[in-house]
Design a protein around this motif. Structure first.
Motif, mmCIF file in Angstrom:
data_model
loop_
_atom_site.group_PDB
_atom_site.id
_atom_site.type_symbol
_atom_site.label_atom_id
_atom_site.label_comp_id
_atom_site.label_asym_id
_atom_site.label_seq_id
_atom_site.Cartn_x
_atom_site.Cartn_y
_atom_site.Cartn_z
ATOM 1 N N TYR A 86 -44.519 21.065 -15.088
ATOM 2 C CA TYR A 86 -43.253 20.859 -15.767
ATOM 3 C C TYR A 86 -42.300 22.036 -15.569
ATOM 4 O O TYR A 86 -41.227 22.064 -16.141
ATOM 5 C CB TYR A 86 -43.465 20.604 -17.263
ATOM 6 N N SER A 87 -42.696 22.993 -14.764
ATOM 7 C CA SER A 87 -41.839 24.165 -14.602
ATOM 8 C C SER A 87 -41.462 24.454 -13.146
ATOM 9 O O SER A 87 -40.836 25.466 -12.883
ATOM 10 C CB SER A 87 -42.530 25.391 -15.203
ATOM 11 N N ASP A 116 -37.420 17.466 -13.568
ATOM 12 C CA ASP A 116 -38.087 17.515 -14.867
ATOM 13 C C ASP A 116 -37.020 17.412 -15.947
ATOM 14 O O ASP A 116 -35.961 18.019 -15.834
ATOM 15 C CB ASP A 116 -38.832 18.841 -15.048
ATOM 16 N N THR A 128 -42.136 17.414 -24.791
ATOM 17 C CA THR A 128 -42.879 17.214 -23.554
ATOM 18 C C THR A 128 -41.875 17.046 -22.426
ATOM 19 O O THR A 128 -40.680 16.925 -22.661
ATOM 20 C CB THR A 128 -43.779 15.965 -23.623
ATOM 21 N N PHE A 129 -42.362 17.042 -21.213
ATOM 22 C CA PHE A 129 -41.484 16.860 -20.070
ATOM 23 C C PHE A 129 -41.865 15.583 -19.338
ATOM 24 O O PHE A 129 -43.036 15.359 -19.046
ATOM 25 C CB PHE A 129 -41.570 18.063 -19.125
ATOM 26 N N HIS A 131 -40.677 13.192 -15.845
ATOM 27 C CA HIS A 131 -40.270 13.558 -14.490
ATOM 28 C C HIS A 131 -39.720 12.355 -13.731
ATOM 29 O O HIS A 131 -40.136 11.218 -13.979
ATOM 30 C CB HIS A 131 -41.460 14.123 -13.711
#
Length: 170
Positions: A86-87, A116, A128-129, A131
């Protein structure tokens, strides 16, 4: 009259309290399905292990001092789940295939670009992420092709995100 007031007060309290339902299974992962060139589901007999790598200034560097294996020794499988970062705007995966009944190893690298975005449910739940998959590229030693089937990666664990087509034995 006092009983009614008590019941009304309890009813008001119950309505005023919010019940936050944070998802129990908050896993955001991609689902890969292995297919033949005809589009049918395929069970592979080769053993597959998948690792992640860290991309540092355009150089691929294996994580040092940490376990980077995210899928270990899958055999006899036709689909599998993989976590997604997520990064990072791009995930880099190393696929290693141990070919059945031989001593050979075949490796492929897969690059997955994605956008993201945070998914907010409530102040009581962690962000939360989710995508959006934007592209995939790969080497072609064992893998013939990988196709994005559904670019939206959320909590839905049943949606197939990628079709993976291994090279045929012909």
């Amino acid at each position: 009259m006092m009983k009614r007031l008590l019941y009304l007060s309890l009813a008001a309290l119950m309505v005023a309290c919010s019940s936050v339902d944070c998802p129990v299974d908050r896993t955001v992962a991609t689902l890969y399905q292995i297919r033949t060139s005809d589009g049918n589901e395929l069970t592979i007999t080769d053993t597959m292990t998948i690792s992640t790598v860290n991309v540092n200034n355009e150089n691929v560097v294996l994580y040092s001092g940490r376990d980077s294996i995210i899928y270990n020794k899958g055999v006899g499988i036709s689909q599998f789940n993989l976590p997604i970062s997520y990064s990072h705007p791009e995930d880099v995966l190393l696929f290693k295939f141990e070919i059945a009944n031989t001593d050979s190893l075949v490796r492929d690298t897969v690059w997955i670009k994605k956008d993201d975005y945070p998914h907010f449910e409530s102040v009581d739940c962690n962000t939360t992420f989710f995508h959006t998959l934007t592209s995939v590229r790969y080497t072609r030693n064992y893998i013939d092709s990988i196709v994005i089937n559904n670019p939206s990666v959320t909590y839905d664990s049943k949606t197939v995100h990628f079709y993976l087509y291994p090279k045929s034995d012909d």
